[in-house]
Write a protein that holds these residues in place. Structure first.
Motif, PDB file in Angstrom:
ATOM      1  N   VAL A   5       5.850  -3.297  13.202  1.00  0.00           N
ATOM      2  CA  VAL A   5       6.378  -3.158  11.842  1.00  0.00           C
ATOM      3  C   VAL A   5       7.806  -2.617  11.978  1.00  0.00           C
ATOM      4  O   VAL A   5       8.015  -1.444  12.305  1.00  0.00           O
ATOM      5  N   VAL A   6       8.767  -3.492  11.785  1.00  0.00           N
ATOM      6  CA  VAL A   6      10.174  -3.091  11.916  1.00  0.00           C
ATOM      7  C   VAL A   6      10.604  -2.512  10.563  1.00  0.00           C
ATOM      8  O   VAL A   6      10.520  -3.195   9.540  1.00  0.00           O
ATOM      9  N   GLY A   7      11.036  -1.250  10.590  1.00  0.00           N
ATOM     10  CA  GLY A   7      11.301  -0.550   9.314  1.00  0.00           C
ATOM     11  C   GLY A   7      10.077   0.261   8.916  1.00  0.00           C
ATOM     12  O   GLY A   7       9.793   0.448   7.731  1.00  0.00           O
ATOM     13  N   ALA A   8       9.378   0.765   9.942  1.00  0.00           N
ATOM     14  CA  ALA A   8       8.087   1.437   9.718  1.00  0.00           C
ATOM     15  C   ALA A   8       8.201   2.703   8.877  1.00  0.00           C
ATOM     16  O   ALA A   8       7.211   3.152   8.306  1.00  0.00           O
ATOM     17  N   SER A   9       9.402   3.267   8.812  1.00  0.00           N
ATOM     18  CA  SER A   9       9.556   4.515   8.050  1.00  0.00           C
ATOM     19  C   SER A   9       9.729   4.239   6.554  1.00  0.00           C
ATOM     20  O   SER A   9       9.795   5.165   5.756  1.00  0.00           O
ATOM     21  N   GLY A  10       9.801   2.961   6.180  1.00  0.00           N
ATOM     22  CA  GLY A  10      10.184   2.616   4.805  1.00  0.00           C
ATOM     23  C   GLY A  10       9.035   2.553   3.816  1.00  0.00           C
ATOM     24  O   GLY A  10       7.848   2.683   4.162  1.00  0.00           O
ATOM     25  N   ASP A  11       9.438   2.291   2.590  1.00  0.00           N
ATOM     26  CA  ASP A  11       8.523   2.275   1.449  1.00  0.00           C
ATOM     27  C   ASP A  11       7.442   1.196   1.577  1.00  0.00           C
ATOM     28  O   ASP A  11       6.246   1.469   1.426  1.00  0.00           O
ATOM     29  N   LEU A  12       7.859  -0.010   1.879  1.00  0.00           N
ATOM     30  CA  LEU A  12       6.895  -1.117   1.925  1.00  0.00           C
ATOM     31  C   LEU A  12       5.884  -0.931   3.056  1.00  0.00           C
ATOM     32  O   LEU A  12       4.691  -1.179   2.894  1.00  0.00           O
ATOM     33  N   ALA A  13       6.402  -0.467   4.189  1.00  0.00           N
ATOM     34  CA  ALA A  13       5.519  -0.255   5.339  1.00  0.00           C
ATOM     35  C   ALA A  13       4.428   0.745   4.982  1.00  0.00           C
ATOM     36  O   ALA A  13       3.236   0.510   5.243  1.00  0.00           O
ATOM     37  N   LYS A  14       4.843   1.848   4.346  1.00  0.00           N
ATOM     38  CA  LYS A  14       3.871   2.897   4.015  1.00  0.00           C
ATOM     39  C   LYS A  14       2.916   2.438   2.919  1.00  0.00           C
ATOM     40  O   LYS A  14       1.725   2.644   2.984  1.00  0.00           O
ATOM     41  N   LYS A  15       3.514   1.802   1.909  1.00  0.00           N
ATOM     42  CA  LYS A  15       2.737   1.463   0.716  1.00  0.00           C
ATOM     43  C   LYS A  15       1.781   0.289   0.953  1.00  0.00           C
ATOM     44  O   LYS A  15       0.676   0.277   0.452  1.00  0.00           O
ATOM     45  N   LYS A  16       2.241  -0.680   1.710  1.00  0.00           N
ATOM     46  CA  LYS A  16       1.476  -1.934   1.796  1.00  0.00           C
ATOM     47  C   LYS A  16       1.040  -2.344   3.204  1.00  0.00           C
ATOM     48  O   LYS A  16      -0.092  -2.767   3.404  1.00  0.00           O
ATOM     49  N   ILE A  17       2.003  -2.272   4.165  1.00  0.00           N
ATOM     50  CA  ILE A  17       1.706  -2.939   5.441  1.00  0.00           C
ATOM     51  C   ILE A  17       0.656  -2.176   6.265  1.00  0.00           C
ATOM     52  O   ILE A  17      -0.349  -2.762   6.684  1.00  0.00           O
ATOM     53  N   PHE A  18       0.879  -0.880   6.454  1.00  0.00           N
ATOM     54  CA  PHE A  18      -0.113  -0.129   7.237  1.00  0.00           C
ATOM     55  C   PHE A  18      -1.479  -0.109   6.543  1.00  0.00           C
ATOM     56  O   PHE A  18      -2.507  -0.343   7.189  1.00  0.00           O
TER      57      PHE A  18
END
Ligand code: NDP
Ligand SMILES: O=C1O[C@H](COP(=O)(O)O)[C@@H](O)[C@H](O)[C@H]1O
Length: 597
Positions: free
Chosen positions: A115-128
């Motif tokens: 997940v490139v940009g793992a610290s970001g909003d989308l990563a936290k909210k949706k991807i993980f």
């Protein structure tokens, strides 16, 4: 070789039934995800011990035939009994290993998801959370690793703490959830790095290799970063962290440019480093349950498709509403506006699925071919057919809701639309003259996304006198409510019970929460799983993207150049009245303004 369709430890499925296989994508037990498989294609990889390749098996009438095998003389594949495939001996050429397909021997392959940009909003909210849900459902392959990559300094433990705060369990399946979360988090790692540093990506590559441990390494990169750094990241990932012996795929998040020219430039830059079939352009609306169901509704029921044309349909409406503003994302949003953020992609994609002709098959390319045809049959949007709005501050119940321009990241004089309504037309035989209306807005009075199909009135209706004179209110309307409270309902005229003869409008209602006791998966779950499986049906092909931009670019340019001032609407209202005038011009009444919703 006999491959079985039987239960898998990962994604248990009911015992295979050939009729059902025809309906669903189905995987062999050695594949990652039998449970949610939906296609008739199964692809297996050649193994080093010389066992057979099945590149694409089409299951029909109880027998399966090879569509593509190493040798044209390969015979049919027979179903010996439920779930058992018998494959005739095939002697494939030595170099025929097809790394794009699955490995029969699952123990020998692994999938790494970065997940490139793992610290970001989308990563936290949706991807993980979506990755965890897939893990929880047993839909990830046996060997998988998840890496977070971003510039922020974080240890593996810190990433796990960050991710753990976002994970939730399915409401309908809480069993062992805590345990599963711990197991999942143990498979998550972090590597800090710059997006334009080959060196940092090489370090990532080294770590990935350690986890891959000599297996066939399949790698998925999810670009969850702002668009201005897409290309840097793709360049570095492809040159320094591509898989040497498996597939490498990249999920690209929107926005895919701001207009035709910037989108074409982005595509051509991406294609310097990746082939089109490695690029997975995500539009998460395509992963929503009811959007997926649109084709099922149309093509697997006799009753809808015959009505699906100008002959019976008066207008179609695609409506998106949010009851909150751009909170926190104003910086991004101001450069795009609601037309680029929602209409040009999410709503247009739904429109294309709604209006396309029957595809030759459910294969990704067949579906995407039909979508492109519809988009290319559409008239570019005209300024006259667009209404734009922007929300202003409003106080209700003692609470002051902000204006769009109160956001510190938004210029005070911004003219960026937070609301838009548009009338579009498809100039083909099926849809000639039918208005396709779109409406999308932030900071409105409710949240929802729906498709409304308003049918023509019944000619010479015997009951006209009993239902009243408002023809609009007495025609049938089919509503596909994408969210929230997913539902499909059809408004019909019905006799009010009693001795008299009075009619009212009632709904034939398929409310998902009442019909299915299963929680609906998040769109990102479906799309991530598809990307892992190499299923491209729900991702946007570059020609679709070009066609979509061609429709909106002229009007977007005109709005910018003429500095068109949006109509201001109060935060929490129904939006600008201009949208009603636009609809009225085409004799349309927005369906979401009635008492029922
Ligand atoms: N958030 C959402 O709901 C949605 C987002 N998207 C798209 O997904 C992508 C990611 O969105 P989101 O997570 O909100 O984005 P963020 O703004 O949160 O950015 C993600 C990460 O990228 C890094 N970053 C941010 N700005 C810069 C910059 N100028 N230069 C270099 N690195 C930067 C930061 O990580 P670090 O500093 O640690 O490197 C940040 O944590 C975007 O393309 C967005 O348009 C699409 C749909 C919905
Ligand atoms: O792509 C986007 O979608 C969200 C809405 O997504 P939903 O699944 O929550 O309906 C929207 O808020 C955002 O502005 C946009 O970029």
């Amino acid at each position: 070789m006999a491959a079985t369709f039987s239960q898998s430890t990962h994604c248990p499925t009911s015992s295979a039934n050939i009729n059902r296989i025809d309906q669903q994508r189905f995987c062999l037990s050695s594949l990652v995800n039998p449970k949610r498989c939906r296609t008739r294609k199964v692809s297996l990889k050649q193994t080093s011990n010389g066992s057979s390749i099945i590149k694409a098996v089409h299951l029909q009438d109880g027998a399966a035939t090879m569509k593509s095998t190493p040798d044209e003389n390969d015979g049919p594949v027979n179903i010996l009994k439920d779930g058992i495939l018998s494959v005739p001996p095939v002697t494939p050429p030595e170099d025929s290993i097809d790394i794009a397909n699955f490995d029969v021997n699952k123990d020998k392959s692994t999938v790494s998801i970065t997940v490139v940009g793992a610290s970001g909003d989308l990563a936290k909210k949706k991807i993980f959370p979506a990755l965890f849900a897939l893990y929880y459902e047993g839909c990830l392959p046996e060997h998988f690793t998840i890496f977070g990559y971003a510039r922020s300094k974080m240890s593996d433990a810190e990433l796990r703490t960050m991710v753990s705060k976002t994970l939730t369990c399915r409401i309908d399946q809480r069993e062992n959830c805590g345990e599963k979360m711990d197991q999942f988090l143990e498979r998550c790692f972090y590597h800090p790095g710059q997006y334009d540093s080959e060196e940092n990506f090489l370090e990532l590559d080294k770590k990935l290799k350690e986890h891959e441990d000599g297996r066939v390494a399949n790698r998925l990169f999810y670009l969850s970063i702002p668009p201005n750094i897409f290309i840097d990241a793709v360049k570095c990932a492809s040159s320094s962290a591509s898989s040497a012996n498996g597939w490498t795929r990249v999920i690209v998040e929107k926005p895919f440019g701001r207009d035709s020219a910037s989108s074409a430039a982005l595509t051509s830059s991406l294609k310097q480093y990746l082939d089109e079939d490695q690029i997975f352009r995500i539009d998460h609306y395509l992963g929503k349950e009811l959007v997926e169901n649109l084709s099922v509704l149309r093509f697997s029921n006799l009753i809808f498709e015959p009505l699906w044309s100008r002959q019976y349909i008066r207008n179609v409406q695609f409506i998106f509403a949010e009851d909150f503003g751009t909170e926190g994302r104003g910086g991004y949003f101001d450069n795009y506006g609601i037309i680029r953020d929602i209409m040009q992609n999410h709503l247009l994609q739904i429109l294309a699925l709604f209006a396309m002709e029957t595809p030759v098959s459910l294969d990704a390319e067949d579906i995407r071919n039909e979508k492109v045809k519809v988009l290319r049959s559409m008239r570019p949007l005209k300024l006259d057919d667009v209404v734009i709005g922007q929300y202003k501050s409003h106080t209700r119940g003692g609470v002051k809701y902000p204006a769009y321009t109160d956001d510190k990241t938004v210029p005070k004089d911004s003219l960026t639309p937070t609301f838009a309504a548009a009338a579009l037309f498809i100039d083909n035989a099926r849809w000639d003259g039918v208005p396709f209306l779109m409406k999308a807005g932030k900071a409105l009075n409710s949240r929802g996304a729906e498709i409304r199909v308003q049918f023509r009135h019944v000619p010479g209706n015997l009951y006209n006198k009993k239902i009243g004179t408002e023809l609009d209110l007495t025609t049938n309307e089919l509503v596909i409510r994408v969210q929230p409270d997913e539902a499909i309902y059809l408004k019909i005229n019905n006799k009010v019970p009693g001795l008299g003869m009075r009619l009212d409008q009632s709904n034939l209602n398929l409310l998902y929460a009442s019909r299915y006791d299963k929680e609906i998966p998040d769109a990102y779950e479906r799309l991530l799983l598809d990307a892992i499986e190499g299923e491209r049906r729900l991702f946007i092909r570059s020609d679709e993207l070009d066609a979509a931009w061609s429709l909106f670019t002229p009007v977007l340019k005109e709005l910018d150049e003429k500095k068109i001032v949006p109509e201001y609407y109060p935060y929490g209202s129904r939006g600008p009245v201009g949208s009603h005038y636009l609809a009225a011009r085409y004799k349309v009444r927005w369906g979401d303004n009635g008492s029922e919703q």
